[in-house]
Design a protein around this motif. Structure first.
Motif, mmCIF file in Angstrom:
data_model
loop_
_atom_site.group_PDB
_atom_site.id
_atom_site.type_symbol
_atom_site.label_atom_id
_atom_site.label_comp_id
_atom_site.label_asym_id
_atom_site.label_seq_id
_atom_site.Cartn_x
_atom_site.Cartn_y
_atom_site.Cartn_z
ATOM 1 N N SER B 229 108.895 57.039 -2.957
ATOM 2 C CA SER B 229 108.496 55.833 -3.680
ATOM 3 C C SER B 229 109.688 55.301 -4.442
ATOM 4 O O SER B 229 109.994 54.121 -4.426
ATOM 5 C CB SER B 229 107.396 56.133 -4.697
ATOM 6 O OG SER B 229 106.306 56.731 -4.103
ATOM 7 N N GLU B 230 110.363 56.222 -5.102
ATOM 8 C CA GLU B 230 111.519 55.793 -5.899
ATOM 9 C C GLU B 230 112.620 55.258 -4.997
ATOM 10 O O GLU B 230 113.264 54.269 -5.296
ATOM 11 C CB GLU B 230 112.024 56.964 -6.745
ATOM 12 C CG GLU B 230 111.026 57.360 -7.806
ATOM 13 C CD GLU B 230 111.498 58.538 -8.646
ATOM 14 O OE1 GLU B 230 111.247 58.505 -9.850
ATOM 15 O OE2 GLU B 230 112.104 59.465 -8.097
ATOM 16 N N LYS B 231 112.804 55.941 -3.839
ATOM 17 C CA LYS B 231 113.848 55.482 -2.931
ATOM 18 C C LYS B 231 113.496 54.132 -2.318
ATOM 19 O O LYS B 231 114.356 53.290 -2.143
ATOM 20 C CB LYS B 231 114.090 56.516 -1.840
ATOM 21 C CG LYS B 231 114.857 57.696 -2.373
ATOM 22 C CD LYS B 231 115.510 58.511 -1.283
ATOM 23 C CE LYS B 231 116.271 59.654 -1.938
ATOM 24 N NZ LYS B 231 116.350 60.829 -1.081
ATOM 25 N N GLY B 232 112.205 53.960 -1.976
ATOM 26 C CA GLY B 232 111.756 52.691 -1.414
ATOM 27 C C GLY B 232 112.039 51.572 -2.398
ATOM 28 O O GLY B 232 112.498 50.487 -2.033
ATOM 29 N N SER B 286 103.370 50.904 -1.809
ATOM 30 C CA SER B 286 103.434 49.770 -2.738
ATOM 31 C C SER B 286 104.799 49.627 -3.395
ATOM 32 O O SER B 286 105.099 48.599 -3.978
ATOM 33 C CB SER B 286 102.329 49.883 -3.792
ATOM 34 O OG SER B 286 102.427 51.088 -4.498
ATOM 35 N N SER B 287 105.635 50.663 -3.270
ATOM 36 C CA SER B 287 106.934 50.584 -3.955
ATOM 37 C C SER B 287 107.894 49.632 -3.264
ATOM 38 O O SER B 287 108.965 49.349 -3.782
ATOM 39 C CB SER B 287 107.563 51.979 -4.040
ATOM 40 O OG SER B 287 107.896 52.417 -2.747
ATOM 41 N N ASN B 745 106.432 52.834 5.844
ATOM 42 C CA ASN B 745 107.176 51.622 5.516
ATOM 43 C C ASN B 745 108.051 51.152 6.667
ATOM 44 O O ASN B 745 108.106 49.976 6.969
ATOM 45 C CB ASN B 745 108.044 51.848 4.278
ATOM 46 C CG ASN B 745 107.200 52.125 3.050
ATOM 47 O OD1 ASN B 745 106.003 51.846 3.056
ATOM 48 N ND2 ASN B 745 107.794 52.680 2.027
ATOM 49 N N SER B 746 108.765 52.089 7.313
ATOM 50 C CA SER B 746 109.720 51.663 8.329
ATOM 51 C C SER B 746 108.999 51.110 9.557
ATOM 52 O O SER B 746 109.433 50.100 10.117
ATOM 53 C CB SER B 746 110.640 52.816 8.717
ATOM 54 O OG SER B 746 109.895 53.857 9.294
ATOM 55 N N TYR B 747 107.890 51.726 9.964
ATOM 56 C CA TYR B 747 107.165 51.197 11.125
ATOM 57 C C TYR B 747 106.609 49.817 10.815
ATOM 58 O O TYR B 747 106.659 48.909 11.633
ATOM 59 C CB TYR B 747 106.002 52.128 11.511
ATOM 60 C CG TYR B 747 106.402 53.367 12.261
ATOM 61 C CD1 TYR B 747 107.697 53.853 12.190
ATOM 62 C CD2 TYR B 747 105.486 54.050 13.058
ATOM 63 C CE1 TYR B 747 108.062 55.002 12.874
ATOM 64 C CE2 TYR B 747 105.845 55.190 13.755
ATOM 65 C CZ TYR B 747 107.131 55.671 13.650
ATOM 66 O OH TYR B 747 107.476 56.810 14.325
ATOM 67 N N MET B 748 106.076 49.695 9.606
ATOM 68 C CA MET B 748 105.515 48.411 9.213
ATOM 69 C C MET B 748 106.614 47.345 9.235
ATOM 70 O O MET B 748 106.406 46.239 9.725
ATOM 71 C CB MET B 748 104.908 48.561 7.807
ATOM 72 C CG MET B 748 104.208 47.368 7.269
ATOM 73 S SD MET B 748 105.281 46.527 6.143
ATOM 74 C CE MET B 748 105.215 47.631 4.748
#
Lengths: 257, 783
Positions: B229-232, B286-287, B745-748
């Motif tokens: 989350s923090e990295k995103g 959500s991040s 996240n990456s697939y989305m």
């Protein structure tokens, strides 16, 4: 006024002069408690055990307990299960020892045999309850190291560190009531990582034979699992006059059948 | 050109008045914008939540069933420390001492309630006539070589250890630490446990460099979620740089870049305040909101800025007129795309996965604010900034570029039928392929192989046991009924059946306890390695066994208080979500077909919860997507004031998503929960292309009386560049997201990339072709 100040000063000097270490005070309290309960001889009592889980679901067990007081070594006790039905007649016999591990046997009516319980482990839960076997066994002074912590009114709080390395606890905080024969009001148990695990509260104390305080209710609350176990004691009898032979393996079989 | 302007001057009076007003009060507008952004920003509060429970709504039936199971037995979150001694043998004195040491140390983990290791395994044996239960290797330092040999033999034939805490070869072992998180604030508790575990492992490795240590389990999973989350969130830094560079390249103007940055920053601050005010805790999905807001906000600003610069550079407008003209031309399209994007993101609330509700709401709010700032702060700020220098060179280049779009338009209008047929054939093919995609939400695979958690989990899967499991609470129907031999025999059969299944690595069932105790009660005679004969025997053996277990190693995690139910845990190797669900159903059916009704049970576990998450999300998002499609189509009909074109717009709005998933099948073939939301999300974005193109087409038809073909060329000339520009910005933004090591996240992001590109191609080829064909029909019917 003047005299009282002098008395105070005197007392202060006196107290400092004979100042005990917290360890000495601790063991002194533990011994006083032991002494106060000395001489009850033997007793029997009926126990109702109620287990309660986080959601308030309960399960009950009925037991009978016989205790024989011994002074040269730890007490002997015999517990008979009356319910649940599957284990009716099952009975445990325990010889507590001041030094070393206790001896324990279990009588199994299903196979009509007495089995010795491996004595290394005594920190596990007693029949699925929040009580460990070590919480229920006779509290011999030699089983702990003591440190006096503080005094609150008539209550004396003493830290007890188990001697046995296999104990489930790092320490217990025990509250003694010095005005009521050093009876125990509360014990807080700290687990191996020194986090508060359980609190045992003693209530509905009754005085028997004008000397022996016995609580009618033990309530053990596990703070980590939110489970509870309630022990209700009834029909205390100090007049049974039991002897050593009532606490033999033969007696164990007899008690169960 | 002058003609066009005159014709337009009586239109869009609202936008014009708006722009005039904003420019008149430019200073108050700028100051109010700053105050609003800072005011909202000051309410901001950034908290992360990594607990995997956040992925499940409170009404999620799988979560309810799992929580019920944990309430009945014990709530187990765990940390698995896997130890691989470099000498390849766990059973040496030195190694056993080290394992014993680490096991003792593991009891100090915050909130720990149980520690299982090979050394403290409660081994039962018959000593004389007595049952003896003790640690498999207690005080290993005092063991002789023959003791250790015996321990090795016992361990490697112990069904409760092999494939769970030790591998068959005895070269890899695990310590399983069970923690009971109070669950008051997982944002604090999980990092606390993680920090303690990491320190413990570091110290252990310093002292015992002859061990490789791998860490997995539910707590490390939560930690991985937490840290990603923090990295995103941190990705936004790179994103800002890229976008600023792009803006500078595309506008060739420093002030344009500066004002874009400010619009984004204000929108971000507002969204940040929204998070604080709503008490939202950020999760990996959500991040990524800053990246999304940045991407979408920049698209708004760029439309306005590019028109403004064109008017100033090419058509010789003065600053103020250029601003008014730009707002007049862009207000409606920007408003519509913002509105449709907001609707698209809000549809995420239809889903069943709370982190995506948060994402949808945060981005929807951020987009609303981006629209507000783009149409107030942006023109006001530009009115304050000095007028841009005009460069001769730039002008020529711009003229040439436009002709590229016009040329492309010419190519399209020559062959509308051919292009339509080809497009439809390709779309039909990809539509078919898109249906072949399968859901897969394996939480280990949410992380790509660059992530330590994934590497460690893979190692453990390959060398020791599985990370996935399914649990069953199998009831007996009566208090104390678990000791009934009929129940135990059936349970034993279920255990055997589970062990026969190809997916199953290990099974833990109470019937194993009943068997082993029975054997030890009969002098360790293997003939008695079976269920006891009578209920009383079973109950009394169990009582004896329970009395012999030490602190923390009791059976409370396996038997309920009433002794009426037991827990069966099947550990599985890595399986895809459909396989997990199929396995669980198979097991449920086995119980239904072979066991009395009281023993029927539903499989539950975090693995299974994630497996069903994609399906659940897809089902629930389906309605949301329909609602979004209807709403957005209605908005387009109203905005275009044309029902037919409004309906036609459904084709270029829907097909990119289908094409995207068709291409995705060629690329991956499996989709996860994160991708379910893209329909609603991209719908809002790709409408941007359609709206701009169709509105320019209609304007040419209505106001300039152009033919359909001329109107298409006009649309290409006027919005071609803007569409390509916004697509480039969006592609840049989602490319950065697509590098995330977190697959949700990456697939989305990757599928969104494909969809956005597909949308541009469809809007440039299929849409104009359809517009021409449709107009021809009209003309024919008139004739």
């Amino acid at each position: 006024m003047k005299t009282s100040i002098i008395t105070l000063l005197f007392l202060a000097t006196f107290t400092v002069g004979i100042a005990q270490t917290p360890q000495e005070r601790g063991i002194e309290i533990a011994k006083a408690a032991e002494t106060a309960d000395l001489g009850f001889g033997s007793s029997t009592v009926a126990i109702k055990m109620t287990l309660k889980n986080k959601n308030g679901q309960t399960s009950e067990r009925y037991l009978e307990n016989k205790t024989l007081e011994l002074t040269e070594d730890g007490d002997k006790s015999l517990i008979v299960f009356n319910s649940p039905k599957d284990v009716k007649g099952t009975a445990t016999l325990t010889f507590t020892h001041k030094q070393g591990s206790d001896d324990q046997w279990l009588y199994l009516p299903a196979i009509a045999r007495v089995k010795r319980i491996s004595s290394n482990n005594k920190s596990g839960p007693f029949v699925g309850s929040e009580f460990a076997y070590e919480d229920l066994s006779s509290q011999e002074v030699e089983k702990y190291n003591y440190t006096f912590i503080k005094e609150e009114g008539s209550n004396l709080i003493v830290e007890q560190d188990p001697v046995d390395p296999k104990s489930g606890y790092t320490r217990r905080l025990v509250t003694y009531n010095k005005d009521k024969g050093y009876r125990i009001e509360k014990i807080e148990f700290y687990d191996r990582k020194n986090a508060l695990l359980k609190t045992l509260t003693y209530s509905n104390y009754k005085l028997y034979k004008n000397k022996f305080w016995r609580a009618s209710t033990f309530n053990m609350v596990n703070h980590q699992s939110n489970k509870e176990t309630l022990l209700e004691f009834s029909d205390y009898n100090f007049e049974v006059d039991l002897a050593e032979e009532d606490f033999s393996q033969v007696a164990l079989k007899r008690a169960g059948s | 050109m002058k003609n066009i302007k005159k014709n337009h001057s009586d239109k869009n009076t609202f936008a014009k008045k708006w722009a005039t007003f904003v420019i008149k009060y430019k200073w108050p507008v700028v100051i109010l914008s700053i105050l609003l952004a800072m005011g909202l920003g000051s309410q901001g509060n950034m908290q992360f939540d990594g607990d995997y429970h956040v992925f499940f709504s409170e009404s999620n039936p799988e979560l309810e069933a799992f929580d019920a199971l944990q309430d009945t037995y014990t709530k187990d979150d765990n940390i698995v420390l896997v130890l691989a001694p470099k000498n390849g043998d766990v059973f040496t004195k030195e190694n056993l001492i080290a394992i014993e040491e680490l096991t003792a140390e593991a009891w100090n983990t915050p909130y720990s309630s149980r520690v299982d290791a090979v050394t403290n395994f409660q081994h039962t044996s018959a000593v004389g006539d007595d049952l003896y239960v003790d640690d498999l290797s207690y005080d290993s330092a005092s063991k002789t070589a023959s003791d250790i040999k015996e321990i090795r033999q016992k361990a490697l034939k112990e069904p409760l250890l092999v494939h769970r805490l030790i591998n068959e070869k005895g070269s890899v072992t695990a310590i399983n630490i069970t923690v009971r998180l109070p669950g008051k604030d997982s944002a604090l508790e999980i990092p606390e446990v993680t920090a303690a575990t990491r320190e413990m492992v570091t110290n252990f490795q310093e002292k015992h460099p002859n061990f490789d240590v791998y860490t997995t389990g539910l707590v490390p999973l939560n930690t991985a979620f937490f840290e990603y989350s923090e990295k995103g969130f941190a990705l936004v830094g790179i994103m800002v740089l890229v976008v600023l560079l792009l803006t500078l390249l595309l506008t060739r103007n420093f002030f344009a870049m500066l004002s874009t940055l400010l619009v984004f920053m204000f929108s971000f601050m507002a969204a940040f305040g929204f998070i604080g005010l709503m008490g939202i805790k950020l999760t990996p999905p959500s991040s990524v909101f800053p990246t999304m807001i940045l991407t979408l906000a920049v698209a708004d600003s760029i439309h306005i800025l590019i028109t403004y610069l064109q008017k100033v550079r090419k058509e010789g407008y003065d600053k103020q007129d250029a601003i008014i003209e730009s707002i007049r031309l862009n207000f409606m399209p920007v408003f519509i795309t913002s509105l449709t994007t907001v609707i698209g993101f809000l549809t995420m609330n239809f889903g069943d996965v709370p982190p995506f509700w948060d994402l949808g709401n945060i981005v929807a709010f951020g987009m609303t604010m981006a629209f507000l700032f783009s149409t107030t702060f942006l023109p006001a700020f530009m009115a304050i900034l000095p007028l841009w220098k005009r460069k001769k060179g730039t002008q020529e280049a711009a003229v040439q570029k436009i002709s590229i779009y016009a040329q492309f338009g010419n190519w399209v209008i020559k062959q509308p039928i051919r292009l339509t047929v080809i497009s439809l054939v390709i779309i039909a093919g990809l539509t078919y392929l898109s249906t072949l995609n399968q859901f897969n939400d394996e939480f280990v695979e949410y992380f790509d192989t660059s992530v330590k958690f994934r590497q460690d989990s893979d190692f453990i899967n390959e060398n020791l046991t599985g990370f996935y499991n399914v649990e069953f609470s199998v009831g007996s129907g009566e208090s104390g009924g678990i000791n009934d031999p009929a129940y135990l025999t059936k349970l034993n059969q279920f255990e055997d059946w589970l062990n026969e299944q190809p997916e199953v690595v290990h099974t833990n069932a109470f019937s194993e306890v009943a068997r082993r105790v029975n054997r030890s009660m009969h002098g360790d005679n293997d003939a008695f390695y079976r269920i006891p004969d009578t209920r009383e025997e079973a109950a009394q053996y169990l009582l004896l066994y329970e009395l012999s277990l030490p602190f923390g190693l009791d059976l409370n995690n396996q038997i309920n208080v009433d002794k009426s139910e037991t827990r069966v845990t099947a550990t599985l190797k890595n399986n895809s979500s459909p396989e997990m669900i199929a396995f669980s159903e198979r097991a449920e059916n086995w119980l239904k077909n072979n066991a009395p009704e009281a023993m029927h049970s539903i499989g539950v576990s975090p693995t299974l919860m994630f497996s069903k998450l994609g399906f659940r999300q897809a089902d629930s998002m389906f309605n949301g997507n329909i609602v979004a499609l209807i709403l957005i189509s209605l908005i387009l009909m109203i905005a275009l004031r044309n029902i037919k074109l409004g309906l036609l717009s459904i084709i270029p709005n829907v097909t990119p998503v289908i094409v995207g998933f068709g291409l995705w099948w060629l690329y991956k073939g499996t989709i996860n929960t994160g991708m379910v939301i893209v329909f609603g999300m991209t719908l809002g974005i790709i409408v941007d292309d359609t709206v701009h193109f169709m509105s320019k087409f209609l304007r040419a038809r209505r106001e300039l009386n152009y033919s359909a073909k001329e109107a298409v060329i006009y649309a290409f000339e006027t919005v071609g560049k803007a569409l390509v520009t916004t697509t480039i910005v969006l592609v840049a933004g989602f490319s950065i997201l697509s590098t995330s090591p977190f697959a949700l996240n990456s697939y989305m992001a990757r599928i969104t990339l494909i969809i956005i590109l597909a949308a541009l191609i469809i809007d440039f080829i299929l849409l104009p072709s359809l517009l021409i064909l449709l107009s021809k029909k009209e003309q024919n019917s008139i004739q």
